[in-house]
Design an enzyme around this catalytic site. Structure first.
Site, PDB file in Angstrom:
ATOM      1  N   LYS A 229      15.011  37.070 -17.343  1.00 56.41           N
ATOM      2  CA  LYS A 229      13.928  37.211 -18.326  1.00 56.41           C
ATOM      3  C   LYS A 229      12.998  38.379 -17.971  1.00 56.41           C
ATOM      4  O   LYS A 229      12.601  39.144 -18.848  1.00 56.41           O
ATOM      5  CB  LYS A 229      13.165  35.892 -18.422  1.00 56.41           C
ATOM      6  CG  LYS A 229      14.021  34.777 -19.045  1.00 56.41           C
ATOM      7  CD  LYS A 229      13.360  33.416 -18.879  1.00 56.41           C
ATOM      8  CE  LYS A 229      14.172  32.306 -19.518  1.00 56.41           C
ATOM      9  NZ  LYS A 229      13.683  30.959 -19.143  1.00 56.41           N
TER      10      LYS A 229
ATOM     11  N   GLY B 191      11.144  31.127 -24.712  1.00 54.76           N
ATOM     12  CA  GLY B 191      11.396  30.142 -25.779  1.00 54.76           C
ATOM     13  C   GLY B 191      10.584  30.428 -27.026  1.00 54.76           C
ATOM     14  O   GLY B 191      10.773  31.455 -27.688  1.00 54.76           O
TER      15      GLY B 191
ATOM     16  N   VAL C 297      13.451  35.190 -24.085  1.00 52.10           N
ATOM     17  CA  VAL C 297      12.399  35.072 -23.056  1.00 52.10           C
ATOM     18  C   VAL C 297      11.278  34.190 -23.597  1.00 52.10           C
ATOM     19  O   VAL C 297      10.790  34.417 -24.709  1.00 52.10           O
ATOM     20  CB  VAL C 297      11.790  36.447 -22.699  1.00 52.10           C
ATOM     21  CG1 VAL C 297      10.737  36.303 -21.601  1.00 52.10           C
ATOM     22  CG2 VAL C 297      12.858  37.437 -22.284  1.00 52.10           C
TER      23      VAL C 297
ATOM     24  N   GLY D  55      13.280  24.388 -25.297  1.00 49.06           N
ATOM     25  CA  GLY D  55      13.265  23.290 -26.264  1.00 49.06           C
ATOM     26  C   GLY D  55      13.821  23.741 -27.593  1.00 49.06           C
ATOM     27  O   GLY D  55      13.726  24.910 -27.975  1.00 49.06           O
TER      28      GLY D  55
ATOM     29  N   ILE E  27       7.452  31.172 -27.302  1.00 45.77           N
ATOM     30  CA  ILE E  27       6.283  32.057 -27.155  1.00 45.77           C
ATOM     31  C   ILE E  27       6.625  33.419 -27.727  1.00 45.77           C
ATOM     32  O   ILE E  27       7.608  34.035 -27.299  1.00 45.77           O
ATOM     33  CB  ILE E  27       5.893  32.262 -25.667  1.00 45.77           C
ATOM     34  CG1 ILE E  27       5.737  30.927 -24.957  1.00 45.77           C
ATOM     35  CG2 ILE E  27       4.639  33.101 -25.541  1.00 45.77           C
ATOM     36  CD1 ILE E  27       5.560  31.060 -23.444  1.00 45.77           C
TER      37      ILE E  27
ATOM     38  N   GLU F  87      14.071  37.810 -29.496  1.00 42.96           N
ATOM     39  CA  GLU F  87      12.778  37.196 -29.144  1.00 42.96           C
ATOM     40  C   GLU F  87      12.957  35.890 -28.371  1.00 42.96           C
ATOM     41  O   GLU F  87      12.196  35.582 -27.448  1.00 42.96           O
ATOM     42  CB  GLU F  87      11.987  36.934 -30.440  1.00 42.96           C
ATOM     43  CG  GLU F  87      10.622  36.327 -30.274  1.00 42.96           C
ATOM     44  CD  GLU F  87       9.640  37.237 -29.553  1.00 42.96           C
ATOM     45  OE1 GLU F  87       9.286  38.295 -30.080  1.00 42.96           O
ATOM     46  OE2 GLU F  87       9.229  36.880 -28.422  1.00 42.96           O
TER      47      GLU F  87
ATOM     48  N   ASP G  35      17.412  32.563 -13.522  1.00 46.19           N
ATOM     49  CA  ASP G  35      16.994  32.523 -14.932  1.00 46.19           C
ATOM     50  C   ASP G  35      15.739  33.394 -15.143  1.00 46.19           C
ATOM     51  O   ASP G  35      15.689  34.216 -16.059  1.00 46.19           O
ATOM     52  CB  ASP G  35      16.727  31.054 -15.305  1.00 46.19           C
ATOM     53  CG  ASP G  35      16.180  30.891 -16.704  1.00 46.19           C
ATOM     54  OD1 ASP G  35      16.977  30.985 -17.650  1.00 46.19           O
ATOM     55  OD2 ASP G  35      14.961  30.683 -16.850  1.00 46.19           O
TER      56      ASP G  35
ATOM     57  N   VAL H  23      19.948  25.040 -29.220  1.00 47.91           N
ATOM     58  CA  VAL H  23      19.200  26.047 -29.978  1.00 47.91           C
ATOM     59  C   VAL H  23      19.841  26.286 -31.354  1.00 47.91           C
ATOM     60  O   VAL H  23      19.143  26.318 -32.380  1.00 47.91           O
ATOM     61  CB  VAL H  23      19.080  27.371 -29.181  1.00 47.91           C
ATOM     62  CG1 VAL H  23      18.295  28.407 -29.971  1.00 47.91           C
ATOM     63  CG2 VAL H  23      18.411  27.126 -27.838  1.00 47.91           C
TER      64      VAL H  23
HETATM   65  N1  HSE Z   1      16.306  26.506 -17.887  1.00 43.92           N
HETATM   66  C1  HSE Z   1      15.296  27.237 -18.578  1.00 43.92           C
HETATM   67  C2  HSE Z   1      13.916  26.786 -18.086  1.00 43.92           C
HETATM   68  C3  HSE Z   1      15.442  27.030 -20.057  1.00 43.92           C
HETATM   69  O1  HSE Z   1      13.826  25.800 -17.340  1.00 43.92           O
HETATM   70  O2  HSE Z   1      12.921  27.439 -18.400  1.00 43.92           O
HETATM   71  C4  HSE Z   1      14.847  28.088 -20.907  1.00 43.92           C
HETATM   72  O3  HSE Z   1      15.392  29.356 -20.700  1.00 43.92           O
END
Ligand code: HSE
Length: 417
Positions: free
Chosen positions: A212, A141, A139, A310, A143, A136, A208, A24
């Site tokens: 979020k 990526g 959560v 990404g 979006i 931002e 994960d 990132v």
């Molecule tokens: N490991 C996470 C996913 C990456 O697969 O969505 C983005 O937070």
């Protein structure tokens, strides 16, 4: 030491440092370089990357002249206005971010663990210092979700959020649904394609997605909700039998992170695999894509959809926050949540739900004597039945299941999104 300008004019440029030159962080540097013209044209913001902190060596990198391994080069540089934190993890990110805020630098973070665990403290520090702590990119990526939720939808009372917030698990579930790959095959493919980590635990166990939904729910409901308060289940136990039987009821199985305001003013919040009606917008979110449904009292359901991870997509969200800091950079935005409110999260066993149950028993009578209105579907090949219960508190439904004498093979929640 000199800095790299992406500008024709250098007057009043907002000076930026990046901490963490991974996927990132390097994406942010590349985006600032590539799109400086369009950013200036669109917003008037003049952005200058001045420093990059990373403990690794990047001798041949195009930004090598900006690299430092010493955090104090950023902390003590009074010219740096905005610090981007893309290091990940809690340590040393929490210490570095706290110190930057205390030095009155805006901080923009993509680090969901940091925001979910330490958001309250960092927001309080930012408020004290009169600067912004924005996240931002933490959560969804690329979006836009946090700004729409807190700004565009600020005229709504938000009653619920439901998201597909993890791309890896959504990819796995999509392969199970569309190609009938089993969990291990789909995970192996996700790893081969670089979506899943070598150690996929945080993704496949729902950790994960839990971080979020905590961030979104804290923003929507105004108090910090800590990941440790949330019932979290992953997708590792989902079988192709579950997928097939759910489909025959008209559903697909997705890892859903959801939060809902209950009538008793408590929040029902959890992460688990759940049945989603095929007609629901969420059922159409496939592969590594993410989406979040926001239920507002004025808008009804709004779905935000796009790439949840990404390099470029996540960098886009970070840069959006940097631009937000440049806008009235002397002013702090009213944004965030209060400290954790005791007892805000309802015990999931008290929350009304419908359950999908797969059982090894083929005795319909047993099912109907425990759940009189249950819809039942048979899988005669495997001598299994599946049924969906009426809505009741989850704890009560589970007690009835235990008392029923049924051989329970799996239990999944049915959503109403
Ligand atoms: N490991 C996470 C996913 C990456 O697969 O969505 C983005 O937070």
């Amino acid at each position: 030491m000199y800095s790299l300008y992406f500008l024709t004019e250098r007057v009043n440029a907002l000076k930026i440092a990046i901490m963490g030159y991974g996927v990132v962080g390097s994406g942010v540097a590349a985006l600032l370089k590539k799109n400086s013209g369009i950013i200036r044209e669109n917003t008037g913001a003049e952005l200058e990357l001045k420093r990059i902190l990373d403990i690794r060596n990047f001798e041949n990198d195009e930004f090598s002249c900006l690299m430092t391994k010493d955090f104090t080069d950023i902390e003590n540089d009074d010219e740096i206005d905005v610090v981007v934190e893309t290091m990940g993890g809690l340590n040393p990110a929490f210490d570095f971010v706290s110190r930057c805020l205390k030095k009155k630098k805006h901080v923009v973070s993509s680090n969901k663990e940091l925001v979910a665990e330490k958001g309250s403290e960092l927001l309080a520090l930012a408020e004290e210092a009169g600067v912004n702590f924005l996240f931002e990119a933490s959560v969804g990526g690329g979006i836009p979700i946090i700004r729409p939720l807190t700004r565009c939808l600020a005229g709504n009372r938000i009653s619920a959020l439901a998201g597909i917030l993890n791309g890896t698990t959504n990819f796995i579930m999509t392969k199970m649904i569309t190609e009938r790959s089993d969990f291990s095959e789909a995970l192996a493919l996700a790893q081969k394609l670089g979506y899943a980590e070598k150690d996929p635990t945080a993704d496949v166990e729902g950790i994960d997605a839990c971080r979020k939904i905590c961030i979104l729910a804290s923003l929507a409901f105004g108090s910090h909700i800590s990941p440790s308060c949330i019932h979290t289940e992953g997708i590792t136990k989902i079988t192709l039998s579950d997928v097939e039987l759910a489909e025959r009821f008209g559903y697909v199985i997705k890892l859903i992170a959801q939060a809902k305001m209950l009538e008793n003013s408590k929040v029902a919040i959890m992460v688990s695999p759940a049945l989603v009606k095929k007609s629901s917008m969420l059922s159409m979110v496939n592969d590594v894509f993410n989406a979040c449904l926001v239920r507002g009292d004025q808008t009804g359901d709004v779905l935000l959809y796009g790439k949840g991870a990404g390099k470029s997509a996540t960098a886009s969200a970070v840069v959006g926050d940097i631009i937000d800091c440049s806008d009235n950079s002397e002013k702090r935005k009213v944004f965030g949540w209060k400290k954790e409110a005791c007892g805000l999260v309802e015990d999931y066993l008290n929350v009304p739900v419908r359950l999908f149950v797969r059982t090894g028993n083929s005795e319909k009578e047993k099912i109907l004597s425990a759940f009189k209105n249950a819809e039942i579907i048979e899988n005669s090949d495997k001598n299994e039945l599946a049924f969906i219960t009426d809505e009741a508190a989850e704890g009560k439904l589970r007690d009835s299941l235990s008392a029923s004498g049924l051989e329970v093979l799996s239990v999944l929640r049915v959503t109403d999104y």
